[in-house]
Enzyme design. Sequence first.
Site, PDB file in Angstrom:
ATOM      1  N   ASP A   1       0.850  -1.208   0.000  1.00 15.26           N
ATOM      2  CA  ASP A   1       0.000   0.000   0.000  1.00 15.26           C
ATOM      3  C   ASP A   1       0.884   1.256   0.000  1.00 15.26           C
ATOM      4  OD1 ASP A   1      -0.801   0.388   3.566  1.00 15.26           O
ATOM      5  OD2 ASP A   1       0.943  -0.542   2.620  1.00 15.26           O
TER       6      ASP A   1
ATOM      7  N   HIS B   1       9.394  -0.421   9.025  1.00  9.78           N
ATOM      8  CA  HIS B   1       8.491  -1.572   9.076  1.00  9.78           C
ATOM      9  C   HIS B   1       8.608  -2.473   7.834  1.00  9.78           C
ATOM     10  CE1 HIS B   1       6.513   0.275  12.516  1.00  9.78           C
ATOM     11  NE2 HIS B   1       6.234   1.351  11.824  1.00  9.78           N
TER      12      HIS B   1
END
Length: 309
Positions: free
Chosen positions: A11, A242
């Site tokens: 995303d 992340h």
Amino acid sequence: MVKRKLVIDTDPGIDDAMAIVFACLHDEIDVVGLTTIFGNVSTETATRNACALVELVGQDIAVARGSDTPLVQAPRPFAWEIHGREGFGDVQLQPPAQGSLVDETAAEFICRKVHEEPGEIDICAVGPLTNLALALRLDPSISAVARSVVVMGGSLDAGGNASKAAEANIWQDPHAANAVFSAPWDVTIVGLDVTKQVVCTPEDFSMLAVKAPTLGGFLNRVVQYYFAATRERSGISGCHMHDPTAVIAAIRRELFTIRNSAVEVIEAGEQAGATVRSASTERPSVSVCCGVDNTAVQHLFLRTIETGF
Ligand code: RIB
Ligand code: CA
């Protein structure tokens, strides 16, 4: 050296961009496709950003557009406060000239690619897990032919970032996460327990901009928005890596401490999106990263962007 073949479900998203550039550059990885999903931004914006990243790295990588909505719950707000409304902070990437967009859905693309090369394709999911859940619905046999699934998501003991209890990717679609964590395939969870330990600084990215002006320069521009959001939310001068950490877990498993456990996702209420260890004997065990050599992961990311391989 045998290259690992990755489908990255993403995303993009600033740390997604870092992960995708890293994967495209690293000489042990062959990115066979990007599948897009909502989360940091809408699926439409994520798809446009994925196509722009493919053009930026100059590789022939297919992009397949994913679901616009979660499996069951109503859509959650996008993470604009961290990634900006267009997904790359204040940076506007030119819409790609020619398309890398394929004429199939993300779920269809995932199913086709894993069957084309049984036992070869690693799916690295760094966004909500809707597309993987839809792929399992479309063709449950993919769990037997995908090589592995590496998920940036969840938090067993590190608290949440989208809510007190939930990590963002799982919070965006808890029903999909339960489908992925209960299917009989080889799943590794790279959650906040380890990704919050992997931090790169403004000085790191300034160095990348000097050493790798095109790709390092782009990442240094887009990360500024992420630095500001991280400083405001966590008080640190740097950003949590992340998504790059999940891609690195796919090729450098030895840098992580892993425990096996069945993992369940709370699907509703205040704890919706929380990932908890499950005592269920029905649910398969997954590999949960609970420790990381964060310095080694940081150095591997920076060296790869700096050197280009
Ligand atoms: O919680 C962090 C995750 O949520 C990362 O994948 C980030 O890009 C967002 O998608
Ligand atoms: Ca992401």
